[in-house]
Design an enzyme around this catalytic site. Sequence first.
Site, PDB file in Angstrom:
ATOM      1  N   HIS A  59       0.826  -1.215   0.000  1.00 41.42           N
ATOM      2  CA  HIS A  59       0.000   0.000   0.000  1.00 41.42           C
ATOM      3  C   HIS A  59       0.856   1.259   0.000  1.00 41.42           C
ATOM      4  CE1 HIS A  59       0.112   0.180   4.557  1.00 41.42           C
ATOM      5  NE2 HIS A  59       0.078   1.457   4.299  1.00 41.42           N
ATOM      6  N   ASP A  67      -0.289  -7.530   1.649  1.00 43.91           N
ATOM      7  CA  ASP A  67       0.207  -6.144   1.640  1.00 43.91           C
ATOM      8  C   ASP A  67       1.728  -6.135   1.828  1.00 43.91           C
ATOM      9  OD1 ASP A  67       0.373  -3.407   1.678  1.00 43.91           O
ATOM     10  OD2 ASP A  67      -0.546  -3.153   3.657  1.00 43.91           O
ATOM     11  N   GLN A  88       0.139   5.749  11.490  1.00 43.39           N
ATOM     12  CA  GLN A  88       0.399   6.201  10.129  1.00 43.39           C
ATOM     13  C   GLN A  88       1.838   6.674   9.985  1.00 43.39           C
ATOM     14  OE1 GLN A  88      -2.117   7.208  12.174  1.00 43.39           O
ATOM     15  NE2 GLN A  88      -3.653   8.253  10.969  1.00 43.39           N
ATOM     16  N   GLY A  89       2.466   6.328   8.869  1.00 42.63           N
ATOM     17  CA  GLY A  89       3.866   6.678   8.652  1.00 42.63           C
ATOM     18  C   GLY A  89       4.797   5.552   9.058  1.00 42.63           C
ATOM     19  N   ASP A  90       4.277   4.597   9.846  1.00 41.10           N
ATOM     20  CA  ASP A  90       5.053   3.400  10.184  1.00 41.10           C
ATOM     21  C   ASP A  90       4.874   2.314   9.122  1.00 41.10           C
ATOM     22  OD1 ASP A  90       6.088   4.300  12.671  1.00 41.10           O
ATOM     23  OD2 ASP A  90       4.154   3.906  13.596  1.00 41.10           O
ATOM     24  N   SER A  91       3.874   2.488   8.270  1.00 41.98           N
ATOM     25  CA  SER A  91       3.556   1.523   7.221  1.00 41.98           C
ATOM     26  C   SER A  91       4.791   0.966   6.542  1.00 41.98           C
ATOM     27  CB  SER A  91       2.753   2.201   6.114  1.00 41.98           C
ATOM     28  OG  SER A  91       1.445   2.382   6.503  1.00 41.98           O
TER      29      SER A  91
END
Length: 256
Positions: free
Chosen positions: A71, A116, A207-210
Amino acid sequence: MLKFVILLSAVACALGGTIPEGLLPQLDGRIVGGYDTSITTFPWQISLQRNGGHSCGGSIYSSYIIVTAAHCLQSVSASSLKVRAGSSYWNSGGTLVNVAAFRNHEGYNPSTMVNDIAVIRLSSSLGFTSSIKAIGLANYNPANGALATVSGWGTQSSGSSSIPSQLQYVNLSIVSQSQCASATYGYGSQIKSTMICAYANGKDSCQGDSGGPLVSGAVLVGVVSWGYGCAYPNYPGVYADVAVLRPWVVSAANSV
Ligand SMILES: *[C@@H]1O[C@H](CO)[C@@H](O)[C@H](O)[C@H]1NC(C)=O
């Protein structure tokens, strides 16, 4: 890009019953409930940068291959991407390397978040140092309840719009796929066989650790993928299951 996070307002109507199948992306977010750390403690961690800004985490698989989340690599060209390795700070230090190519898992489905996972090939190879090291892929999943650690530069609360410059980490407990899909937690059948969960009260990836690493027993067991909010009670963080997806990663690393 972003850990896919369901906004609490978006699930408020769902908390009593059905949970929406579709997952809403949310703007960049960091580790919740975590601690400052040094890249030498997590030397496999990289910052994936898009047009000069931090967009996702990733893990060093070999001197020229990074593992991240599919993603993170939707509607993006390799030329807009760079990888910073070997720094505790996403915006300075270490080494900044161009991306030659990437490959998303062919079975990635943005509406269910299955598969993912993705691999990136760097334009030049990384030299390994005390701050830059590869991490092995899990061959099997850790036991339910095992200690696992997630790291990253993601937001420190759900819906936050700013990220820390220094790398953060938090310790969590593995929640097996069957446990994560059970009535103990809120996701039910949304947890598929390519997913593994991790949980601790008040702690989570965000969010941003994805795309970043969930490590247990010194191997990569998960890739930060999605969740309802961040650190929301009864909703563990959901990760791509590396032990299950390992054959794809090994093959894709050779062909990307
Ligand atoms: C996280 O776990 C590691 C490994 O057991 C340990 O060394 C570290 O102190 C823990 N950190 C916190 C904040 O509990």
